[in-house]
Design an enzyme around this catalytic site. Structure first.
Site, PDB file in Angstrom:
ATOM      1  CE  LYS A 111      34.330  87.225  58.799  1.00  0.00           C
ATOM      2  NZ  LYS A 111      34.064  86.633  57.338  1.00  0.00           N
ATOM      3  CE  LYS A 194      29.709  78.071  47.860  1.00  0.00           C
ATOM      4  NZ  LYS A 194      31.129  77.948  47.701  1.00  0.00           N
ATOM      5  CE  LYS A 197      32.022  77.193  57.717  1.00  0.00           C
ATOM      6  NZ  LYS A 197      32.751  77.005  56.538  1.00  0.00           N
TER       7      LYS A 197
HETATM    8  P1  ADP Z   1      31.549  76.664  53.286  1.00  0.00           P
HETATM    9  O1  ADP Z   1      30.606  76.521  52.209  1.00  0.00           O
HETATM   10  O2  ADP Z   1      31.446  75.331  54.056  1.00  0.00           O
HETATM   11  O3  ADP Z   1      31.845  77.885  54.241  1.00  0.00           O
HETATM   12  P2  ADP Z   1      34.156  77.204  52.604  1.00  0.00           P
HETATM   13  O4  ADP Z   1      33.611  78.538  51.811  1.00  0.00           O
HETATM   14  O5  ADP Z   1      34.950  77.376  53.837  1.00  0.00           O
HETATM   15  O6  ADP Z   1      32.947  76.642  52.452  1.00  0.00           O
HETATM   16  O7  ADP Z   1      35.057  76.628  51.365  1.00  0.00           O
HETATM   17  C1  ADP Z   1      35.914  75.888  51.716  1.00  0.00           C
HETATM   18  C2  ADP Z   1      36.583  75.024  50.361  1.00  0.00           C
HETATM   19  O8  ADP Z   1      35.264  74.376  49.946  1.00  0.00           O
HETATM   20  C3  ADP Z   1      36.758  76.037  49.114  1.00  0.00           C
HETATM   21  O9  ADP Z   1      37.940  75.806  48.480  1.00  0.00           O
HETATM   22  C4  ADP Z   1      35.515  76.303  48.416  1.00  0.00           C
HETATM   23  O10 ADP Z   1      35.511  76.628  46.965  1.00  0.00           O
HETATM   24  C5  ADP Z   1      34.975  74.542  48.664  1.00  0.00           C
HETATM   25  N1  ADP Z   1      33.454  74.705  48.811  1.00  0.00           N
HETATM   26  C6  ADP Z   1      32.713  75.061  49.609  1.00  0.00           C
HETATM   27  N2  ADP Z   1      31.369  74.724  49.088  1.00  0.00           N
HETATM   28  C7  ADP Z   1      31.453  73.899  48.059  1.00  0.00           C
HETATM   29  C8  ADP Z   1      30.522  73.220  46.985  1.00  0.00           C
HETATM   30  N3  ADP Z   1      29.224  73.629  47.398  1.00  0.00           N
HETATM   31  N4  ADP Z   1      30.687  73.029  45.766  1.00  0.00           N
HETATM   32  C9  ADP Z   1      32.209  72.952  45.368  1.00  0.00           C
HETATM   33  N5  ADP Z   1      33.283  73.698  46.354  1.00  0.00           N
HETATM   34  C10 ADP Z   1      32.782  73.903  47.629  1.00  0.00           C
END
Ligand code: ADP
Ligand code: TRP
Length: 329
Positions: A111, A194, A197
């Protein structure tokens, strides 16, 4: 029964990756464990300090988790800032955590790099607040992704230190929790990596069908196989993975066969994939909107979560204050 606890970031709508990677596990966990799921709105202030969207983000997260199937009767679903015992425990734990170890945390260093104009003390003590979240319910298991493993390690450190300092065995060590045998990793539509967002490569549960079609149709592919049973490139493998997740087995077999015999038209595959995704998200989107607009239901659920969470939290805080030597006159 063992207690499972998970904090949910309130800064972004749920996408298919979140659903299959995390939410689906929550749905199983709530059947088997004493679950606490909460929206970490205090934590979001470390990166999103403006009041503009705070409330709406929390509301959206609540609506999405409820629509996805979190049952507020089975699990305790609450908002972090509704439980004043959490910031009080955070204050107490802060007296027992050291600047040096907090400065060395990867998420903090990250951060500092990402928002050098706002290196606030909340960022530094982020792991302490997270420890308070977990220890306030004396949780046994915490489902966390790779990026949060170190923060959970810090929780264990603080818990151990507390026990040692006061000569008690009060806190047990929370373990990271992987539910199910294999970790699902939902790929994005941009060929590699993967779904997430940040890169705009995601499909959201609340997304309109037209927008889903547009995104899927513009997913990255390649120029097509030139010989039978050719090894797939990553973008194509990813599309097939999505198909496996979202479509009927017969659909998957059909396109696999078309690929292996070099007759595949990626446009057809994408069209089918888009429709199958919409078939899955459409009822969810409707439900999300219904819940989002049902203030009466939402306030009932929020209140119920608050009450259940505070009942557990106030007991812990009472114990901790006693252990630390606070006494009333
Ligand atoms: P983001 O990619 O939206 O920032 P986060 O890091 O906030 O997602 O993750 C929230 C939850 O969703 C976590 O448990 C993470 O492992 C799961 N997650 C996020 N993206 C994926 C993905 N593409 N495939 C599987 N699990 C995911
Ligand atoms: N830091 C977690 C994240 O970024 C969210 C979170 C806050 C959390 N408190 C928690 C997760 C307690 C598990 C337990 O995803």
């Amino acid at each position: 029964m063992e207690t499972v606890l998970s904090g949910i970031r309130s800064t972004g709508n749920l996408h298919l990756g979140n659903y299959f990677g995390a939410v689906q596990n929550f749905l199983k966990m709530q059947q088997e464990y004493n679950c606490y799921f909460f929206v970490a709105d205090y934590h979001s202030l470390t990166t999103h300090p403006k009041p503009d969207n705070l409330h709406n983000n929390v509301k959206q997260v609540f609506a999405e988790y409820l629509a996805a199937g979190i049952d507020p009767e089975l699990a305790t679903l609450y908002i972090q800032s509704d439980v004043p015992e959490i910031p009080e425990l955070y204050l107490l734990l802060n007296m027992n955590s050291y600047i040096g170890e907090l400065e060395r945390t990867t998420t903090f260093k990250d951060k500092v790099r990402k928002q050098p104009e706002n290196v606030n003390a909340g960022l530094l003590t982020y792991p302490v607040l997270m420890a308070a979240d977990i220890l306030i319910h004396r949780a046994h298991k915490v489902p966390v992704g790779k990026d949060q493993e170190q923060n959970l390690e810090m929780t264990r450190k603080f818990a151990k230190r507390f026990n040692h300092m006061y000569g008690v065995e009060y806190f047990h060590m929370p373990d990271p929790f992987n539910f199910g045998k294999e970790l699902v990793k939902v790929p994005g539509l941009d060929g590699t990596g993967k779904m997430g967002k940040s890169d705009g490569n995601g499909i959201y549960l609340a997304e309109e069908p037209a927008s889903i079609r547009k995104k899927v149709m513009s997913a990255v592919t390649d120029s097509g196989p030139v010989k039978p049973n050719q090894e797939m490139t990553e973008p194509v493998k990813n599309l097939f993975y999505l198909l496996e997740l979202m479509s009927e087995k017969s659909t998957l077999d059909h396109f696999r066969n078309a690929y292996n015999t070099c007759t595949i038209r990626y446009g057809d595959l994408k069209k089918q994939l888009a429709e199958d995704i919409i078939k899955f998200t459409d009822p969810l989107r409707t439900r999300i909107n219904e819940i989002y607009n049902d203030e009466v239901y939402l306030s009932k659920v929020v209140k119920m979560g608050e009450e259940k969470a505070r009942a557990s939290a106030s007991q812990t805080l009472k114990d901790v204050r006693k252990i630390m030597g606070f006494k009333s006159f």
